[in-house]
Design a protein around this motif. Structure first.
Motif, PDB file in Angstrom:
ATOM      1  N   ALA A   3      10.394  12.003   0.324  1.00 44.31           N
ATOM      2  CA  ALA A   3       9.035  11.447   0.308  1.00 44.31           C
ATOM      3  C   ALA A   3       8.955  10.241  -0.621  1.00 44.31           C
ATOM      4  O   ALA A   3       9.601  10.199  -1.672  1.00 44.31           O
ATOM      5  CB  ALA A   3       8.046  12.518  -0.127  1.00 44.31           C
ATOM      6  N   ALA A   4       8.144   9.271  -0.232  1.00 42.46           N
ATOM      7  CA  ALA A   4       7.965   8.063  -1.047  1.00 42.46           C
ATOM      8  C   ALA A   4       7.205   8.392  -2.329  1.00 42.46           C
ATOM      9  O   ALA A   4       6.346   9.279  -2.344  1.00 42.46           O
ATOM     10  CB  ALA A   4       7.206   7.012  -0.247  1.00 42.46           C
ATOM     11  N   PRO A   5       7.508   7.716  -3.418  1.00 41.32           N
ATOM     12  CA  PRO A   5       6.759   7.933  -4.661  1.00 41.32           C
ATOM     13  C   PRO A   5       5.269   7.608  -4.459  1.00 41.32           C
ATOM     14  O   PRO A   5       4.929   6.673  -3.728  1.00 41.32           O
ATOM     15  CB  PRO A   5       7.401   6.944  -5.640  1.00 41.32           C
ATOM     16  CG  PRO A   5       8.722   6.592  -5.052  1.00 41.32           C
ATOM     17  CD  PRO A   5       8.577   6.696  -3.578  1.00 41.32           C
ATOM     18  N   GLY A   6       4.413   8.377  -5.101  1.00 41.46           N
ATOM     19  CA  GLY A   6       2.980   8.129  -5.005  1.00 41.46           C
ATOM     20  C   GLY A   6       2.552   7.125  -6.053  1.00 41.46           C
ATOM     21  O   GLY A   6       2.412   7.461  -7.240  1.00 41.46           O
ATOM     22  N   LEU A   7       2.338   5.867  -5.638  1.00 43.37           N
ATOM     23  CA  LEU A   7       2.074   4.783  -6.588  1.00 43.37           C
ATOM     24  C   LEU A   7       0.703   4.136  -6.415  1.00 43.37           C
ATOM     25  O   LEU A   7       0.318   3.285  -7.210  1.00 43.37           O
ATOM     26  CB  LEU A   7       3.149   3.697  -6.438  1.00 43.37           C
ATOM     27  CG  LEU A   7       4.591   4.108  -6.787  1.00 43.37           C
ATOM     28  CD1 LEU A   7       5.571   3.055  -6.301  1.00 43.37           C
ATOM     29  CD2 LEU A   7       4.728   4.328  -8.284  1.00 43.37           C
ATOM     30  N   VAL A  67      -1.644   4.388  -9.531  1.00 39.84           N
ATOM     31  CA  VAL A  67      -0.998   4.321 -10.844  1.00 39.84           C
ATOM     32  C   VAL A  67      -1.459   3.054 -11.574  1.00 39.84           C
ATOM     33  O   VAL A  67      -1.384   1.949 -11.021  1.00 39.84           O
ATOM     34  CB  VAL A  67       0.540   4.322 -10.697  1.00 39.84           C
ATOM     35  CG1 VAL A  67       1.206   4.129 -12.057  1.00 39.84           C
ATOM     36  CG2 VAL A  67       1.004   5.619 -10.058  1.00 39.84           C
ATOM     37  N   PRO A  68      -1.937   3.161 -12.810  1.00 43.04           N
ATOM     38  CA  PRO A  68      -2.374   1.976 -13.565  1.00 43.04           C
ATOM     39  C   PRO A  68      -1.245   0.959 -13.718  1.00 43.04           C
ATOM     40  O   PRO A  68      -0.109   1.318 -14.041  1.00 43.04           O
ATOM     41  CB  PRO A  68      -2.775   2.550 -14.927  1.00 43.04           C
ATOM     42  CG  PRO A  68      -3.084   3.977 -14.661  1.00 43.04           C
ATOM     43  CD  PRO A  68      -2.158   4.411 -13.568  1.00 43.04           C
ATOM     44  N   GLY A  69      -1.568  -0.300 -13.480  1.00 43.64           N
ATOM     45  CA  GLY A  69      -0.603  -1.382 -13.643  1.00 43.64           C
ATOM     46  C   GLY A  69       0.207  -1.690 -12.408  1.00 43.64           C
ATOM     47  O   GLY A  69       0.880  -2.721 -12.349  1.00 43.64           O
ATOM     48  N   VAL A  70       0.173  -0.805 -11.405  1.00 44.92           N
ATOM     49  CA  VAL A  70       0.949  -1.007 -10.178  1.00 44.92           C
ATOM     50  C   VAL A  70       0.092  -1.730  -9.146  1.00 44.92           C
ATOM     51  O   VAL A  70      -1.043  -1.326  -8.874  1.00 44.92           O
ATOM     52  CB  VAL A  70       1.464   0.323  -9.617  1.00 44.92           C
ATOM     53  CG1 VAL A  70       2.098   0.118  -8.241  1.00 44.92           C
ATOM     54  CG2 VAL A  70       2.480   0.943 -10.575  1.00 44.92           C
ATOM     55  N   GLU A  71       0.651  -2.800  -8.569  1.00 40.70           N
ATOM     56  CA  GLU A  71      -0.065  -3.574  -7.557  1.00 40.70           C
ATOM     57  C   GLU A  71       0.886  -3.924  -6.426  1.00 40.70           C
ATOM     58  O   GLU A  71       2.107  -3.856  -6.555  1.00 40.70           O
ATOM     59  CB  GLU A  71      -0.631  -4.861  -8.166  1.00 40.70           C
ATOM     60  CG  GLU A  71      -1.632  -4.644  -9.302  1.00 40.70           C
ATOM     61  CD  GLU A  71      -2.074  -5.955  -9.916  1.00 40.70           C
ATOM     62  OE1 GLU A  71      -1.682  -7.019  -9.401  1.00 40.70           O
ATOM     63  OE2 GLU A  71      -2.803  -5.909 -10.919  1.00 40.70           O
ATOM     64  N   THR A  72       0.303  -4.303  -5.310  1.00 40.22           N
ATOM     65  CA  THR A  72       1.015  -4.803  -4.118  1.00 40.22           C
ATOM     66  C   THR A  72       2.254  -3.985  -3.774  1.00 40.22           C
ATOM     67  O   THR A  72       3.371  -4.496  -3.741  1.00 40.22           O
ATOM     68  CB  THR A  72       1.403  -6.284  -4.299  1.00 40.22           C
ATOM     69  OG1 THR A  72       2.269  -6.428  -5.453  1.00 40.22           O
ATOM     70  CG2 THR A  72       0.177  -7.152  -4.470  1.00 40.22           C
ATOM     71  N   VAL A  73       2.040  -2.686  -3.537  1.00 39.25           N
ATOM     72  CA  VAL A  73       3.142  -1.821  -3.109  1.00 39.25           C
ATOM     73  C   VAL A  73       3.434  -2.110  -1.645  1.00 39.25           C
ATOM     74  O   VAL A  73       2.535  -2.110  -0.803  1.00 39.25           O
ATOM     75  CB  VAL A  73       2.775  -0.338  -3.289  1.00 39.25           C
ATOM     76  CG1 VAL A  73       3.931   0.553  -2.846  1.00 39.25           C
ATOM     77  CG2 VAL A  73       2.403  -0.053  -4.748  1.00 39.25           C
ATOM     78  N   LEU A  90      10.972   0.601  -1.595  1.00 41.42           N
ATOM     79  CA  LEU A  90       9.660   0.057  -1.934  1.00 41.42           C
ATOM     80  C   LEU A  90       9.796  -1.076  -2.938  1.00 41.42           C
ATOM     81  O   LEU A  90      10.726  -1.084  -3.756  1.00 41.42           O
ATOM     82  CB  LEU A  90       8.760   1.122  -2.571  1.00 41.42           C
ATOM     83  CG  LEU A  90       8.219   2.258  -1.705  1.00 41.42           C
ATOM     84  CD1 LEU A  90       7.449   3.230  -2.588  1.00 41.42           C
ATOM     85  CD2 LEU A  90       7.316   1.710  -0.604  1.00 41.42           C
ATOM     86  N   ARG A  91       8.845  -1.990  -2.871  1.00 44.94           N
ATOM     87  CA  ARG A  91       8.761  -3.031  -3.897  1.00 44.94           C
ATOM     88  C   ARG A  91       7.314  -3.115  -4.356  1.00 44.94           C
ATOM     89  O   ARG A  91       6.386  -3.040  -3.545  1.00 44.94           O
ATOM     90  CB  ARG A  91       9.207  -4.377  -3.353  1.00 44.94           C
ATOM     91  CG  ARG A  91       9.180  -5.491  -4.406  1.00 44.94           C
ATOM     92  CD  ARG A  91       9.839  -6.754  -3.893  1.00 44.94           C
ATOM     93  NE  ARG A  91       9.176  -7.245  -2.698  1.00 44.94           N
ATOM     94  CZ  ARG A  91       9.793  -7.899  -1.716  1.00 44.94           C
ATOM     95  NH1 ARG A  91      11.103  -8.089  -1.770  1.00 44.94           N
ATOM     96  NH2 ARG A  91       9.121  -8.332  -0.664  1.00 44.94           N
ATOM     97  N   PHE A  92       7.107  -3.249  -5.678  1.00 45.58           N
ATOM     98  CA  PHE A  92       5.758  -3.404  -6.199  1.00 45.58           C
ATOM     99  C   PHE A  92       5.782  -4.264  -7.452  1.00 45.58           C
ATOM    100  O   PHE A  92       6.845  -4.501  -8.045  1.00 45.58           O
ATOM    101  CB  PHE A  92       5.114  -2.039  -6.490  1.00 45.58           C
ATOM    102  CG  PHE A  92       5.828  -1.197  -7.512  1.00 45.58           C
ATOM    103  CD1 PHE A  92       5.506  -1.266  -8.864  1.00 45.58           C
ATOM    104  CD2 PHE A  92       6.825  -0.309  -7.115  1.00 45.58           C
ATOM    105  CE1 PHE A  92       6.163  -0.482  -9.806  1.00 45.58           C
ATOM    106  CE2 PHE A  92       7.488   0.482  -8.053  1.00 45.58           C
ATOM    107  CZ  PHE A  92       7.158   0.400  -9.398  1.00 45.58           C
ATOM    108  N   THR A  93       4.616  -4.745  -7.852  1.00 43.63           N
ATOM    109  CA  THR A  93       4.509  -5.507  -9.093  1.00 43.63           C
ATOM    110  C   THR A  93       3.896  -4.611 -10.160  1.00 43.63           C
ATOM    111  O   THR A  93       3.110  -3.709  -9.864  1.00 43.63           O
ATOM    112  CB  THR A  93       3.657  -6.769  -8.911  1.00 43.63           C
ATOM    113  OG1 THR A  93       2.368  -6.410  -8.435  1.00 43.63           O
ATOM    114  CG2 THR A  93       4.318  -7.725  -7.938  1.00 43.63           C
ATOM    115  N   LEU A  94       4.279  -4.891 -11.406  1.00 43.23           N
ATOM    116  CA  LEU A  94       3.872  -4.040 -12.521  1.00 43.23           C
ATOM    117  C   LEU A  94       3.395  -4.905 -13.678  1.00 43.23           C
ATOM    118  O   LEU A  94       4.078  -5.851 -14.084  1.00 43.23           O
ATOM    119  CB  LEU A  94       5.060  -3.185 -12.965  1.00 43.23           C
ATOM    120  CG  LEU A  94       4.844  -2.246 -14.157  1.00 43.23           C
ATOM    121  CD1 LEU A  94       3.820  -1.181 -13.821  1.00 43.23           C
ATOM    122  CD2 LEU A  94       6.164  -1.611 -14.569  1.00 43.23           C
TER     123      LEU A  94
END
Length: 297
Positions: A232-236, A239-245, A253-257
């Motif tokens: 299963a994919a991480p639940g992001l 999550v505070p600070g996580v954007e554009t998953v 996955l790629r996201f900005t922090l």
């Protein structure tokens, strides 16, 4: 001698209706390598002229090691300056120019000067009129670094230098810092500033918009995180600070922090993560965050 090499308080310069520099307040401690960034027209050259006492401020004041910048004779005994456009006496050879500058400056380490001539691959026997832009720059840099002046003010110092000479320039800046000198480096070469500076100030349309260490500047901006996982994919999503998953492939996955990574790491710890890559923003990306794309020239 003051603990600050450079100080400015409310420094302002207006030309009629145009405000070239607006209320600049800045402290540069002795022994620091300080990067001064901004695109053309931001006010960098105006700032340098005011700091060196070469122009009179509309308001505010500047000091060089506690001496008022307006007292040019006293202040300039403590500094060496390399302008963006170096002009040399055309009939004199490089060696003659270096000798003349050694006689009129704040003192020169002659052995170190000879070493720099070799490292910068300068032929000092040629008259200045035959020098390329890069070689004229080398003469000015060698003269400045060899003075061992407490303060070096360098305005776009590597224009015209090839990559090998840029490497020598960075080494010379590092040696100046090790020698206890202060370096004020005005540049639009972001990689150069990132490589040699302790702190950086960003100037925008005459106003100082940020002063921080390079690490702190990176911390204020987004890092890019890539995650490879099983199951299963991480639940992001919350999550505070996580954007554009976004999904960039199967089980990837790629996201900005931004801010503290702790909440994101806790969320990732709950998943079966097999690989994790974090890419910090470069100074250029941070710079473009302040100015918008296309602003660096």
């Amino acid at each position: 001698m003051s603990q600050y090499a450079l100080r400015a308080a409310g420094l302002t310069k207006r030309y009629g209706r145009l405000t070239a520099l607006d209320d600049l307040t800045l402290d540069v401690p002795a022994g620091e390598v300080f990067g001064f960034l901004g695109p053309n027209g931001a006010g960098k050259s105006t700032t340098i002229r005011l700091l060196l006492g070469l122009a009179r401020p509309t308001a505010g004041q500047a000091w060089i090691f506690g001496t008022e910048a307006a007292d040019v004779v006293r202040a300039h005994r403590m500094l060496a300056y390399v302008p963006a456009d170096v002009a040399l006496w055309p009939q004199l050879t490089g060696a003659e120019i270096l000798h003349l500058q050694a006689q009129t400056g704040p003192g020169t380490d002659l052995a170190y000067r000879d070493e720099l001539v070799e490292r910068f691959a300068l032929d000092p026997s040629k008259p200045a009129r035959t020098y390329s832009t890069g070689n004229r720059q080398k003469v000015a840099l060698i003269a400045a670094f060899a003075t061992r002046a407490p303060l070096l003010v360098l305005d776009e110092p590597t224009s015209g230098l090839d990559p090998l000479m840029e490497r020598e320039f960075r080494a010379a800046v590092g040696q100046a810092r090790d020698h206890g000198q202060t370096v004020f480096l005005s540049s639009h070469q972001l990689a150069e500033v990132e490589a040699v500076c302790d702190r950086v100030g960003i100037l925008r349309t005459g106003r100082l918009v940020e002063v921080a260490t390079i690490d702190r500047l990176r911390g204020l901006h987004r890092s890019e995180v890539t995650v490879v996982y099983r199951g299963a994919a991480p639940g992001l999503s919350a999550v505070p600070g996580v954007e554009t998953v976004e999904a960039t492939g199967e089980s990837r996955l790629r996201f900005t922090l931004t801010g503290s990574p702790a909440p994101a790491l806790r969320a990732l710890a709950a998943a079966d993560v097999t690989a994790l890559t974090v890419r910090e923003p470069s100074l250029e990306e941070i710079f473009l965050d302040f100015y918008g794309t296309g602003a660096v020239r």
